[in-house]
Design a protein around this motif. Structure first.
Motif, mmCIF file in Angstrom:
data_model
loop_
_atom_site.group_PDB
_atom_site.id
_atom_site.type_symbol
_atom_site.label_atom_id
_atom_site.label_comp_id
_atom_site.label_asym_id
_atom_site.label_seq_id
_atom_site.Cartn_x
_atom_site.Cartn_y
_atom_site.Cartn_z
ATOM 1 N N VAL A 4 -14.795 3.154 -0.826
ATOM 2 C CA VAL A 4 -14.681 2.186 -1.921
ATOM 3 C C VAL A 4 -14.111 2.914 -3.131
ATOM 4 O O VAL A 4 -14.548 4.019 -3.467
ATOM 5 C CB VAL A 4 -16.062 1.581 -2.253
ATOM 6 C CG1 VAL A 4 -15.961 0.624 -3.419
ATOM 7 C CG2 VAL A 4 -16.645 0.895 -1.028
ATOM 8 N N ILE A 5 -13.138 2.306 -3.776
ATOM 9 C CA ILE A 5 -12.476 2.869 -4.944
ATOM 10 C C ILE A 5 -13.074 2.214 -6.190
ATOM 11 O O ILE A 5 -13.058 0.998 -6.327
ATOM 12 C CB ILE A 5 -10.953 2.601 -4.909
ATOM 13 C CG1 ILE A 5 -10.343 2.976 -3.564
ATOM 14 C CG2 ILE A 5 -10.258 3.298 -6.062
ATOM 15 C CD1 ILE A 5 -10.391 4.427 -3.224
ATOM 16 N N ASP A 6 -13.597 3.042 -7.093
ATOM 17 C CA ASP A 6 -14.226 2.530 -8.314
ATOM 18 C C ASP A 6 -13.409 2.837 -9.572
ATOM 19 O O ASP A 6 -13.965 3.054 -10.646
ATOM 20 C CB ASP A 6 -15.631 3.127 -8.464
ATOM 21 C CG ASP A 6 -16.625 2.536 -7.482
ATOM 22 O OD1 ASP A 6 -16.483 1.348 -7.143
ATOM 23 O OD2 ASP A 6 -17.541 3.257 -7.055
ATOM 24 N N GLY A 38 -7.903 -0.771 -3.202
ATOM 25 C CA GLY A 38 -8.348 -0.323 -1.890
ATOM 26 C C GLY A 38 -7.345 -0.513 -0.775
ATOM 27 O O GLY A 38 -7.703 -0.452 0.394
ATOM 28 N N ARG A 39 -6.075 -0.723 -1.124
ATOM 29 C CA ARG A 39 -5.057 -0.927 -0.092
ATOM 30 C C ARG A 39 -4.333 0.357 0.285
ATOM 31 O O ARG A 39 -3.544 0.372 1.215
ATOM 32 C CB ARG A 39 -4.055 -1.981 -0.556
ATOM 33 C CG ARG A 39 -4.663 -3.362 -0.707
ATOM 34 C CD ARG A 39 -3.598 -4.407 -0.997
ATOM 35 N NE ARG A 39 -2.633 -3.971 -1.976
ATOM 36 C CZ ARG A 39 -2.537 -4.436 -3.215
ATOM 37 N NH1 ARG A 39 -3.364 -5.365 -3.630
ATOM 38 N NH2 ARG A 39 -1.613 -3.993 -4.039
ATOM 39 N N ALA A 40 -4.590 1.443 -0.448
ATOM 40 C CA ALA A 40 -3.916 2.718 -0.158
ATOM 41 C C ALA A 40 -4.512 3.345 1.095
ATOM 42 O O ALA A 40 -5.707 3.252 1.343
ATOM 43 C CB ALA A 40 -4.071 3.668 -1.342
ATOM 44 N N LYS A 41 -3.667 3.971 1.889
ATOM 45 C CA LYS A 41 -4.103 4.680 3.097
ATOM 46 C C LYS A 41 -4.441 6.128 2.791
ATOM 47 O O LYS A 41 -5.110 6.792 3.572
ATOM 48 C CB LYS A 41 -3.020 4.623 4.174
ATOM 49 C CG LYS A 41 -2.688 3.223 4.620
ATOM 50 C CD LYS A 41 -3.840 2.610 5.358
ATOM 51 C CE LYS A 41 -3.465 1.213 5.844
ATOM 52 N NZ LYS A 41 -4.591 0.463 6.300
ATOM 53 N N ALA A 42 -3.952 6.637 1.655
ATOM 54 C CA ALA A 42 -4.175 8.032 1.282
ATOM 55 C C ALA A 42 -4.021 8.160 -0.229
ATOM 56 O O ALA A 42 -3.446 7.290 -0.882
ATOM 57 C CB ALA A 42 -3.170 8.934 1.985
#
Length: 83
Positions: A4-6, A38-42
């Motif tokens: 999860v990206i905050d 949250g769509r980035a793979k890296a």
């Protein structure tokens, strides 16, 4: 995805706009949106480092792991004979 990206939380705490953050870390607002949604793979370590520097935080303030239903591994219960 269990990561999860905050970034939104830290942006709000710092009272900073997404455009300003993108400019200060050297990526496009579109790429920052991909990351924060949250769509980035890296994520490159240089980008993570820039985020931490600009937002004055640690990587753990921006990223956290939450198990999802498929990846969580249940450990078998131990019976009294195994203790």
């Amino acid at each position: 995805m269990p990561i999860v990206i905050d970034i939104d939380v830290m942006i709000a705490r710092r009272k900073m706009g997404v455009g300003e953050l993108a400019d200060r870390i050297g990526i496009t607002p579109a790429n920052l949106a991909v990351l924060k949604n949250g769509r980035a793979k890296a994520v490159r370590f240089s980008t993570l480092s820039a985020l931490c520097e600009v937002l004055d935080c640690q990587p753990g303030d921006l990223l956290r792991w939450e198990p999802d239903g498929e990846s969580a591994v249940e450990e078998p219960a131990l019976s009294d004979s195994h203790v």
